[in-house]
Write a protein that holds these residues in place. Structure first.
Motif, PDB file in Angstrom:
ATOM      1  N   LEU A  11     -15.483  -7.711  24.104  1.00 19.04           N
ATOM      2  CA  LEU A  11     -15.478  -6.473  23.789  1.00 19.04           C
ATOM      3  C   LEU A  11     -13.859  -6.175  24.531  1.00 19.04           C
ATOM      4  O   LEU A  11     -14.089  -6.219  25.937  1.00 19.04           O
ATOM      5  CB  LEU A  11     -16.250  -5.439  24.228  1.00 19.04           C
ATOM      6  CG  LEU A  11     -15.899  -3.947  23.879  1.00 19.04           C
ATOM      7  CD1 LEU A  11     -15.980  -3.802  22.347  1.00 19.04           C
ATOM      8  CD2 LEU A  11     -16.998  -3.365  24.368  1.00 19.04           C
ATOM      9  N   VAL A  13     -11.353  -2.779  25.062  1.00 17.20           N
ATOM     10  CA  VAL A  13     -11.159  -1.314  24.616  1.00 17.20           C
ATOM     11  C   VAL A  13     -10.115  -1.166  25.699  1.00 17.20           C
ATOM     12  O   VAL A  13      -9.876  -1.108  26.865  1.00 17.20           O
ATOM     13  CB  VAL A  13     -12.288  -0.374  25.338  1.00 17.20           C
ATOM     14  CG1 VAL A  13     -11.891   0.920  24.779  1.00 17.20           C
ATOM     15  CG2 VAL A  13     -13.618  -1.003  24.449  1.00 17.20           C
ATOM     16  N   VAL A  50     -17.267   3.575  30.098  1.00 10.85           N
ATOM     17  CA  VAL A  50     -16.385   3.239  28.921  1.00 10.85           C
ATOM     18  C   VAL A  50     -17.338   2.144  27.987  1.00 10.85           C
ATOM     19  O   VAL A  50     -17.401   2.253  26.882  1.00 10.85           O
ATOM     20  CB  VAL A  50     -15.306   2.696  29.142  1.00 10.85           C
ATOM     21  CG1 VAL A  50     -14.386   2.009  28.023  1.00 10.85           C
ATOM     22  CG2 VAL A  50     -14.121   3.674  29.771  1.00 10.85           C
ATOM     23  N   ARG A  53     -20.295   4.170  26.422  1.00  7.27           N
ATOM     24  CA  ARG A  53     -19.687   5.115  25.256  1.00  7.27           C
ATOM     25  C   ARG A  53     -19.250   4.378  24.175  1.00  7.27           C
ATOM     26  O   ARG A  53     -19.356   4.764  22.883  1.00  7.27           O
ATOM     27  CB  ARG A  53     -18.538   6.129  25.768  1.00  7.27           C
ATOM     28  CG  ARG A  53     -19.248   7.110  26.774  1.00  7.27           C
ATOM     29  CD  ARG A  53     -18.096   8.019  27.359  1.00  7.27           C
ATOM     30  NE  ARG A  53     -18.793   9.017  28.165  1.00  7.27           N
ATOM     31  CZ  ARG A  53     -18.854  10.159  28.095  1.00  7.27           C
ATOM     32  NH1 ARG A  53     -18.637  10.665  26.797  1.00  7.27           N
ATOM     33  NH2 ARG A  53     -19.527  11.023  28.974  1.00  7.27           N
ATOM     34  N   SER A  54     -18.505   3.129  24.454  1.00  9.02           N
ATOM     35  CA  SER A  54     -18.212   2.228  23.434  1.00  9.02           C
ATOM     36  C   SER A  54     -19.288   1.853  22.344  1.00  9.02           C
ATOM     37  O   SER A  54     -19.230   1.673  21.238  1.00  9.02           O
ATOM     38  CB  SER A  54     -17.605   1.024  23.728  1.00  9.02           C
ATOM     39  OG  SER A  54     -16.379   1.345  24.591  1.00  9.02           O
ATOM     40  N   ARG A  57     -20.003   4.446  20.136  1.00  7.32           N
ATOM     41  CA  ARG A  57     -18.806   4.956  19.501  1.00  7.32           C
ATOM     42  C   ARG A  57     -18.506   6.464  19.796  1.00  7.32           C
ATOM     43  O   ARG A  57     -18.308   7.126  18.922  1.00  7.32           O
ATOM     44  CB  ARG A  57     -18.938   4.799  18.095  1.00  7.32           C
ATOM     45  CG  ARG A  57     -18.598   3.308  17.870  1.00  7.32           C
ATOM     46  CD  ARG A  57     -18.855   2.921  16.338  1.00  7.32           C
ATOM     47  NE  ARG A  57     -18.210   3.706  15.523  1.00  7.32           N
ATOM     48  CZ  ARG A  57     -18.355   3.501  14.068  1.00  7.32           C
ATOM     49  NH1 ARG A  57     -19.030   2.451  13.467  1.00  7.32           N
ATOM     50  NH2 ARG A  57     -18.068   4.506  13.239  1.00  7.32           N
ATOM     51  N   LEU A  59     -16.193   7.259  22.176  1.00  7.60           N
ATOM     52  CA  LEU A  59     -14.784   7.556  22.674  1.00  7.60           C
ATOM     53  C   LEU A  59     -13.961   8.245  21.709  1.00  7.60           C
ATOM     54  O   LEU A  59     -13.632   7.605  20.508  1.00  7.60           O
ATOM     55  CB  LEU A  59     -14.392   6.264  23.225  1.00  7.60           C
ATOM     56  CG  LEU A  59     -15.069   5.640  24.506  1.00  7.60           C
ATOM     57  CD1 LEU A  59     -14.557   4.291  24.693  1.00  7.60           C
ATOM     58  CD2 LEU A  59     -14.803   6.344  25.657  1.00  7.60           C
ATOM     59  N   SER A  61     -10.654   8.548  19.541  1.00  7.47           N
ATOM     60  CA  SER A  61      -9.597   7.736  18.812  1.00  7.47           C
ATOM     61  C   SER A  61      -8.604   8.399  18.031  1.00  7.47           C
ATOM     62  O   SER A  61      -9.013   8.465  17.101  1.00  7.47           O
ATOM     63  CB  SER A  61     -10.040   6.265  18.337  1.00  7.47           C
ATOM     64  OG  SER A  61      -9.123   5.433  17.992  1.00  7.47           O
ATOM     65  N   SER A  64      -8.488   5.973  22.758  1.00  8.45           N
ATOM     66  CA  SER A  64      -8.905   4.605  23.039  1.00  8.45           C
ATOM     67  C   SER A  64      -9.340   3.949  21.653  1.00  8.45           C
ATOM     68  O   SER A  64      -8.954   4.662  20.563  1.00  8.45           O
ATOM     69  CB  SER A  64     -10.265   5.087  23.361  1.00  8.45           C
ATOM     70  OG  SER A  64     -11.329   5.624  22.282  1.00  8.45           O
ATOM     71  N   VAL A  66     -10.658  -0.043  20.135  1.00 15.90           N
ATOM     72  CA  VAL A  66     -11.320  -1.150  20.429  1.00 15.90           C
ATOM     73  C   VAL A  66     -10.382  -2.097  19.760  1.00 15.90           C
ATOM     74  O   VAL A  66     -10.205  -2.382  18.603  1.00 15.90           O
ATOM     75  CB  VAL A  66     -12.614  -1.099  19.687  1.00 15.90           C
ATOM     76  CG1 VAL A  66     -13.221  -2.540  19.783  1.00 15.90           C
ATOM     77  CG2 VAL A  66     -13.696  -0.178  20.135  1.00 15.90           C
ATOM     78  N   LEU A  79     -19.622  -1.685  15.500  1.00 16.25           N
ATOM     79  CA  LEU A  79     -18.158  -1.269  15.297  1.00 16.25           C
ATOM     80  C   LEU A  79     -17.812  -1.185  13.910  1.00 16.25           C
ATOM     81  O   LEU A  79     -16.696  -0.545  13.693  1.00 16.25           O
ATOM     82  CB  LEU A  79     -17.319  -2.245  16.286  1.00 16.25           C
ATOM     83  CG  LEU A  79     -17.702  -2.226  17.559  1.00 16.25           C
ATOM     84  CD1 LEU A  79     -16.926  -3.252  18.346  1.00 16.25           C
ATOM     85  CD2 LEU A  79     -17.402  -0.992  18.297  1.00 16.25           C
TER      86      LEU A  79
END
Length: 233
Positions: A11, A13, A50, A53-54, A57, A59, A61, A64, A66, A79
């Motif tokens: 991953l 980010v 981070v 929270r990723s 999902r 964060l 954008s 941020s 991915v 994702l």
């Protein structure tokens, strides 16, 4: 060996601000198995929050993004799911206990209503049933006189009590995975021990998988089956 419930693969980010790019998660890979407690430790700014929270999902954008990687939960790539399906997963399958309890609740909304919001959305609970459920959850996390406290507001509660309410909110939907992002940071030592004991008791009773984020190695050594260390993403 128990099957995996969460797999994070390579991953990456990044946060973009103008021409500046900050890589907060730098090729992170981690496997979490059903029913275990995994500690994620690292200094402030290493990417622990981070990462959590990723998974959900959460964060924004932009800024941020991915850049690459996969997050697979119970065989589904989180994702790649549409937002409507992620909304069904949040709270019901994966829940999060946020770092600062006083900032995790809405100050102008009764605590009982906030605890059962997810169940009203996911399970269609009516007002009376939701209030009964909120009282039950507050009792479960050790709040005294929950029948009276359920209609109070966050500013009327101590930090330790609010953190218990946040945990009640997290367990309300019976999630398979709980992400606890430094759940004891803002609390004094005595209350920290109570909150950690509560999380461990709830996990033992429900079989929930727990990811415990911390910068305190003593806490992790006392509570976790395995530990993953983050540094600079």
């Amino acid at each position: 060996m128990k099957p995996s419930i969460l797999e994070i693969e390579d991953l990456v980010v990044e946060f973009h601000q103008g021409n500046k790019v900050v890589r907060a998660a730098n090729h992170v890979s981690l496997t979490i198995r059903q029913g275990e407690t995994v500690g994620i430790v690292g200094e402030s700014g290493s990417g622990k929050s981070v990462l959590c929270r990723s998974i959900l999902r959460l964060l924004p954008s932009p800024p941020s993004f991915v850049k690459s990687g996969r997050i697979t939960f119970a065989g589904r790539d989180l994702l790649s799911l549409p937002e409507t399906e992620m909304q069904e997963i949040r709270g019901a399958d994966i829940a999060m206990v946020f770092q600062n309890p006083m900032n995790a609740l809405n100050p102008v909304w009764p605590i009982g209503d906030q605890i059962t919001e997810g169940e009203r959305v996911h399970r269609g609970l009516g007002t009376r049933a939701a209030r009964t459920r909120a009282v039950e959850l507050l009792k479960r996390v050790g709040i005294p006189s929950p029948e009276m406290r359920v209609d109070e507001y966050p500013h009327q509660w101590s930090g330790g009590m609010v953190q218990r309410a946040v945990i009640a909110m997290a367990i309300a939907g019976g999630p398979k995975l709980i992400l606890a992002d430094e759940p004891t940071t803002a609390l004094d030592v005595t209350i920290q021990d109570q909150i950690l004991a509560l999380l461990m008791d709830l996990q033992a009773a429900t079989g929930t998988t727990l990811i415990l984020v911390s910068h305190d190695m003593a806490v992790v050594a006392e509570t976790c089956d395995r530990v993953a260390v983050m540094y600079a993403g």
